[in-house]
Each structure stands twice: as C-alpha cells, then as structure tokens.
Design a protein around this motif. Structure first.
Motif, short mmCIF file in Angstrom:
data_model
loop_
_atom_site.label_atom_id
_atom_site.label_comp_id
_atom_site.label_asym_id
_atom_site.label_seq_id
_atom_site.Cartn_x
_atom_site.Cartn_y
_atom_site.Cartn_z
N ASN A 167 0.83 -1.21 0.00
CA ASN A 167 0.00 0.00 0.00
C ASN A 167 0.86 1.26 0.00
O ASN A 167 0.50 2.27 -0.61
N PRO A 170 -3.11 3.12 6.10
CA PRO A 170 -4.23 2.28 5.64
C PRO A 170 -3.79 0.85 5.34
O PRO A 170 -2.79 0.62 4.65
N GLY A 171 -4.56 -0.10 5.86
CA GLY A 171 -4.23 -1.51 5.72
C GLY A 171 -3.54 -2.10 6.93
O GLY A 171 -3.35 -3.32 7.00
N ASN A 201 -6.20 7.02 -3.05
CA ASN A 201 -6.58 5.63 -3.27
C ASN A 201 -6.95 4.85 -2.00
O ASN A 201 -7.47 3.74 -2.12
N PHE A 202 -6.69 5.41 -0.83
CA PHE A 202 -6.99 4.71 0.40
C PHE A 202 -7.78 5.59 1.35
O PHE A 202 -7.65 6.83 1.32
#
Length: 431
Positions: free
Chosen positions: A262, A297-298, A335-336
């Motif tokens: 990510n 994120p993730g 994108n996140f």
C-alpha cells in the motif's frame, strides 16, 4: 546602517542547508543576518517553511502568524516566506496572509536575495554560512525523489531526483574543512539513488570514498538511504575508511507485506529482513537508525503485531516512529481511506516506542566498560555533551563526559562508558 534580517528555519536538516545558503547570499549582499533568533528583532524576517506532514505545516503557519503579529506591533518591517510550504501552497497562502511581503519557493534562494538587495549575489553555488556548531555540518548531495511512496508529498514539492556533481560536493567539503568543520553528515531524500541520474550508475561509494580522503575530514555519517536498489559498495568503503562512521540511517516504514505494498515501497517484509541481514553481516558493529510509520491504511491488528515483533526481533540501535498523516494529492490520499482513528494511531505509536526504549537501554548498557572516541559538542555545569560515531546531532543519544580536564567544542577524546540510560551514556576521560 545595514538592514538586519532574521532567518528562521522550520523542519529538517535539508531545510537548514537551504537556509545557510540563503544567509550567505544575503550577507554577500550586505545584510546583517541572524538565524533562529529568540525573538524577531530585525528589519526583515525570512521564514524557511516545512511542508512534510500536518504538524510541521501547522508549526510553519504558526511561525508566519507570529511574524505577522510582530509586524503589526512594529517589531518587523517586512516578512518573506520560502521553503516547502510556500512551494506547495503559495497561491492559497498569498490570499490568506496578505501581510506577507513576498513568497518564494523551495529553491529560489538567489531570487530572494536579489529581490531584497536589488542585485544578484556573487556567491558560489556551494557556499553557505554554517549555523551549526563550527565542528560539524550537513552536506546535501541531492534534491528531490523518484520513489513516489504513496504517503509522501516530497516529490510533489521538490520534483524528480537530482544529484549534485561529485566535484561540486568535494569543493564544498574542502571549503568547510578549511573553516574548521571536522564531521560531515551526508543527507538527501534518497542517498541510495545518488549518481544514477547524473552518471547513469550508483556513485555514492565513489563520493564517500573521495570525501574520506580529504585531509581534515574526521567523520562521515550517512543519512536517509532507501532499502530497495541499495548501493552495496558503499558498505565496502565504510569498512575500508576509518573516518566513515559505522552508521546508516535507512527509513524502512513497515514490515507487513500488505502495508508495504500500500505504501508503494518496492520491497516486501522478507526483502527488508534480507537487506538488514546483509548490512549487518557486511559491516560488523554497524549502528542502524530507522523510521517506522504506524496507522497507515491496511494496518490492522495483525499487521501492527507483525511490526511490533519486527522491532523486537531486529533490535535497532536507533529508531524513531510517527503516526500516518494523510497528505493531499498523494497516491495514498487518492486511493486509500484514512480510517484508523487518531486515538488508535497514537496508542500504537506509544506501544512501539515503549518497546524501542527497552531495546535502546539494553544497547547502551552493553557499552558500559567500553572505550570509544567521542566529539564534544557543548558543556553544562557538570558534563561535556559529546557524541560517538554512532550518534548523529540532534536525533541520537548523547555521551555525558565527566569534567576532569578542559575540553572545547570540536575536540575528540577517548572515554570509557561508566553508566547508561535509554538515551544517554555517562563516561569518563581516559585519553
């Protein structure tokens, strides 16, 4: 009377080098210049801003507002803003802060100086006024970055990676040695890429080797390498040249495959571990400094537990960490979803740093009874404040040396470590 200018530097050592170049240009144009004065006292303030993360941007905005307040009170006549924040948000800031007399970007140093002086400064491209203690300095060998990590706005501010010519850097080092500088901290956004744009191949090892052979260079320390596509031959130079410190600052950010993907770091967890093993095997005794990020994120509980295990497993000699802060226009922001709460991010940050504090104490306790060469930075009532080859200025532990004889800033001395704390060593002079 000459006009006086207060230059204020926000952010990192790379910004500090920019300010030092500006200061020299202004001095060459006839201005009296102070750096980071306690209060605005000159005719003009020049604020070199940082725009890396949210907290840094807020601090820069607050400094500009302080200058505006001083101008309103008649303590300043003019305000000029330069640097990363101005480079990225100049149009918006102009509208919001009309009290500022001029806005300049990240690299328009001569434009600022000539705009204030009415003439172009006759200053060598590498010349600057050192603002650090005279025995150490930072050497910036490149600008920009081509990595485009998804969390980072630096390429949006500084542009593509651009190496400085080797001869230009060596001229700067030689000039600084002639002025008393003995320790050189080599910096760039990405040391690993040095030379690839200018010469078509990695040239960091050649640069450091040639720097190390300049008479008077006592220490060279490497900051901000990138683990992917690392120039391994620079470690051979580290082993060969005693004045190249066994120290490497390399930001790893994370170890989870999911999070690294990510982040667009171009390396996975196993690749990161292989990198670290090879560095330590190639240079026994090297001290590694790294930076980690929590809350990207993730990063669920599983990924965070993996990061904690990684920190415990690797036992970094030097480590810092920070919580993810979404930066507009980056790949990550587009994108996140930044859906990890600030409370969870801060809790994770506290956890990871608590683990590192225990590791740092163990590393320092292992040094008790050891002898090492240190350089003196300053003194307080009871001790000389010094550093070893494993300690970079401002960010790493200090060695507090008993005052058994007179020492001056810049002196090298051999000491024996007598006691240890997580982020400080105590020592006595032995030679």
């Amino acid at each position: 009377m000459r006009k006086t200018i207060d230059v204020v530097t926000m952010g990192c050592s790379k910004n500090l080098v920019d300010s030092e170049r500006v200061i020299k240009m202004l001095q060459d144009c006839g201005f009296e210049v102070t750096h980071n004065a306690e209060a605005f006292t000159g005719d003009i303030a020049v604020i070199n801003t940082c725009g890396f993360i949210g907290d840094a941007k807020e601090e820069s905005i607050e400094m500009i507002l302080n200058a505006i307040s001083a101008k309103d009170d008649g303590k300043l006549k003019e305000i000029y803003v330069m640097g990363c924040l101005s480079e990225r948000y100049r149009d918006e800031l102009k509208t919001e802060m009309p009290e500022v007399d001029g806005w300049y970007g990240k690299f328009d140093w001569s434009g600022l100086a000539s705009g204030l002086a009415g003439r172009h400064p006759a200053t060598a491209v590498w010349d600057r006024q050192i603002t650090t203690p005279r025995h150490y300095s930072y050497i910036k060998i490149a600008e920009g970055c081509n990595r485009f990590c998804s969390f980072c706005a630096i390429p949006l501010i500084t542009g593509r990676f651009k190496s400085r010519p080797i001869e230009d850097i060596l001229d700067e080092v030689a000039a600084l040695v002639s002025r008393g500088v003995r320790e050189f901290n080599v910096i760039a956004q990405d040391l690993s890429s040095y030379g690839t744009d200018l010469y078509g191949s990695h040239r960091l090892a050649e640069l450091i080797d040639r720097m190390s052979q300049i008479k008077g260079v006592e220490w060279i320390r490497l900051h901000y390498a990138y683990p992917a596509d690392f120039p391994w031959d620079v470690l051979d130079v580290m082993n060969l040249r005693p004045n190249v410190c066994k120290y490497l600052d390399v930001a790893l950010q994370h170890v989870s495959d999911n999070v690294l993907a990510n982040m667009r770091r171009h390396i996975d967890g196993e690749g990161t571990r292989r990198f670290l093993r090879r560095v330590r095997e190639t240079v026994p005794g090297i001290h590694l400094r790294t930076t980690l990020m929590v809350g990207f994120p993730g990063e669920g509980e599983k990924e965070f537990e993996e990061l904690k295990e990684f920190v415990s497993e690797q036992c970094f000699e030097r480590m810092g960490a920070f919580a993810y802060c979404e930066e507009e226009d980056t790949y990550g922001a587009k994108n996140f979803s930044d859906d990890i709460s600030p409370e969870i991010k801060n809790s994770r940050l506290d956890e990871i740093m608590a683990i590192q504090e225990e590791i740092a104490l163990r590393h320092n306790e292992a040094k008790i009874g050891c002898r090492m060469r240190v350089i003196v930075d300053s003194e307080n009532e009871d001790h000389y404040i010094a550093r070893s080859e494993f300690d970079s200025p401002e960010v790493d532990p200090e060695v507090l040396v008993e005052k058994s004889r007179k020492l001056l800033p810049g002196d090298f001395v051999e000491v024996e470590i007598t006691d240890a704390m997580p982020f400080e060593l105590l020592a006595r002079i032995v030679k």
